[in-house]
Design an enzyme around this catalytic site. Structure first.
Site, short mmCIF file in Angstrom:
data_model
loop_
_atom_site.label_atom_id
_atom_site.label_comp_id
_atom_site.label_asym_id
_atom_site.label_seq_id
_atom_site.Cartn_x
_atom_site.Cartn_y
_atom_site.Cartn_z
N GLY A 127 0.78 -1.24 0.00
CA GLY A 127 0.00 0.00 0.00
C GLY A 127 0.80 1.28 0.00
O GLY A 127 0.30 2.32 0.41
N SER A 128 2.03 1.26 -0.47
CA SER A 128 2.83 2.50 -0.48
C SER A 128 2.24 3.52 -1.45
O SER A 128 2.29 4.73 -1.19
CB SER A 128 4.28 2.20 -0.84
OG SER A 128 4.38 1.76 -2.18
N ASN A 129 1.64 3.07 -2.54
CA ASN A 129 0.99 4.01 -3.46
C ASN A 129 -0.27 4.59 -2.83
O ASN A 129 -0.56 5.78 -2.98
CB ASN A 129 0.67 3.31 -4.78
CG ASN A 129 1.87 3.24 -5.69
OD1 ASN A 129 2.28 4.24 -6.25
ND2 ASN A 129 2.45 2.07 -5.82
N ILE A 183 -7.55 -9.34 -11.73
CA ILE A 183 -8.02 -8.89 -13.04
C ILE A 183 -9.46 -8.38 -12.90
O ILE A 183 -10.28 -9.02 -12.23
CB ILE A 183 -8.00 -10.08 -14.04
CG1 ILE A 183 -6.59 -10.67 -14.15
CG2 ILE A 183 -8.54 -9.66 -15.40
CD1 ILE A 183 -5.59 -9.75 -14.83
N LEU A 184 -9.76 -7.23 -13.50
CA LEU A 184 -11.12 -6.71 -13.54
C LEU A 184 -11.76 -7.15 -14.85
O LEU A 184 -11.12 -7.10 -15.89
CB LEU A 184 -11.11 -5.18 -13.43
CG LEU A 184 -10.57 -4.62 -12.12
CD1 LEU A 184 -10.44 -3.11 -12.20
CD2 LEU A 184 -11.47 -5.02 -10.96
N ASN A 210 -4.81 3.20 -13.33
CA ASN A 210 -3.90 2.19 -12.78
C ASN A 210 -2.46 2.69 -12.84
O ASN A 210 -2.11 3.44 -13.75
CB ASN A 210 -4.02 0.90 -13.61
CG ASN A 210 -3.06 -0.18 -13.15
OD1 ASN A 210 -2.97 -0.49 -11.97
ND2 ASN A 210 -2.30 -0.74 -14.10
N HIS A 248 1.38 1.43 -13.31
CA HIS A 248 2.18 0.28 -13.77
C HIS A 248 3.66 0.64 -13.62
O HIS A 248 4.07 1.72 -14.06
CB HIS A 248 1.87 -0.07 -15.22
CG HIS A 248 2.65 -1.26 -15.70
ND1 HIS A 248 2.36 -2.54 -15.29
CD2 HIS A 248 3.73 -1.35 -16.51
CE1 HIS A 248 3.22 -3.39 -15.83
NE2 HIS A 248 4.07 -2.68 -16.57
C1 GRF Z 1 3.89 -1.15 -7.26
O1 GRF Z 1 5.17 -1.18 -7.82
C2 GRF Z 1 2.88 -1.08 -8.35
O2 GRF Z 1 3.29 -0.35 -9.49
C3 GRF Z 1 2.75 -2.51 -8.71
O3 GRF Z 1 2.78 -3.20 -7.48
C4 GRF Z 1 3.56 -2.45 -6.56
C5 GRF Z 1 2.66 -2.27 -5.34
O4 GRF Z 1 3.15 -1.45 -4.44
N1 GRF Z 1 1.55 -2.80 -9.45
P1 GRF Z 1 2.29 -0.90 -3.18
O5 GRF Z 1 1.34 -1.99 -2.73
O6 GRF Z 1 1.56 0.32 -3.63
O7 GRF Z 1 3.33 -0.59 -2.15
#
Ligand code: GRF
Length: 207
Positions: A12-14, A93-94, A108, A110
């Site tokens: 969940g860092s994003n 997958i959605l 999304n 990537h």
């Molecule tokens: C990120 O690198 C994202 O681009 C990829 O999975 C990783 C997940 O990171 N799809 P987080 O869960 O947001 O830390």
């Protein structure tokens, strides 16, 4: 106020990057109303809890087909009047029903520069492994609108990151997150919330 629902599967860092920019006031008129994880043990759910955001696990495994899974996600987001769905490290997958129900309202992140190192099978650490195997000198991350085909929707933002000689997939993954992902995903949410994204065919213009 734009209601945002965030799909996660891991650390969940994003998600945290978006939460921090909403709480700091950099992203305005956005409310993160729900965090939905594909895994019950995702640390992302802990992050949501710490910030008073409703977290829930809706696992693909508990549905006999993708149509039922899509319907479960759709009814959860509709009940919370979600306007924008953000896939932030989401590994499920959605299906067609979901992508149609939220057409133009799902984005999304990537961890590579689409159209390179993307598509079926390119998730988690794999894009970074392939980048190092290929010998390219530059990689990065991409935020795009979601369509049925994986990683194929119109590109909103990209940021390049240099590949260093002594990189391992893990070191590169961390740098791509820090230097690219945590910057461009919140920025895409801000631009969407300010109605500044115009899709013209395969291209997205920022007005
Ligand atoms: C990120 O690198 C994202 O681009 C990829 O999975 C990783 C997940 O990171 N799809 P987080 O869960 O947001 O830390």
């Amino acid at each position: 106020m734009l209601n945002v629902g965030i799909l996660v599967s891991g650390g969940g860092s994003n998600l945290q990057a978006i939460i921090d920019k909403v709480e700091s006031g950099y992203i305005k008129n956005v409310s993160i109303v729900t965090v939905v994880s594909s895994r019950p043990d995702a640390y992302a759910l802990e992050r949501a809890k710490k910030h008073g955001i409703k977290g829930i696990c809706i696992s693909r495994k508990t549905f006999s087909n993708i149509e039922e899974y899509d319907e479960a996600l759709i009814s959860h987001f509709k009940a919370l009047e979600v306007d924008l769905v953000v896939m932030a490290g989401f590994l499920s997958i959605l299906g067609e029903r979901f992508t149609r129900a939220y057409e133009g309202r799902v984005i999304n992140i990537h961890p590579a520069l689409i159209p390179s190192f993307c598509g079926k099978g390119f998730y988690g650490i794999i894009p970074h492994q392939k980048v190092l195997e290929s010998g390219v000198k530059v990689t990065g991350a991409t935020v795009h609108f979601v369509e049925l085909e994986a990683d194929a929707g119109p590109i909103i933002l990209q940021k390049a990151v240099c590949v260093e000689d002594d990189d391992t997939p893990e070191i590169l993954q961390k740098r791509v997150m820090e230097q690219a992902e945590w910057e461009i995903l919140p920025e895409a949410v801000r631009l969407f919330a300010e109605n500044r994204l115009v899709v013209e065919g395969r291209r997205v213009k920022i007005i």
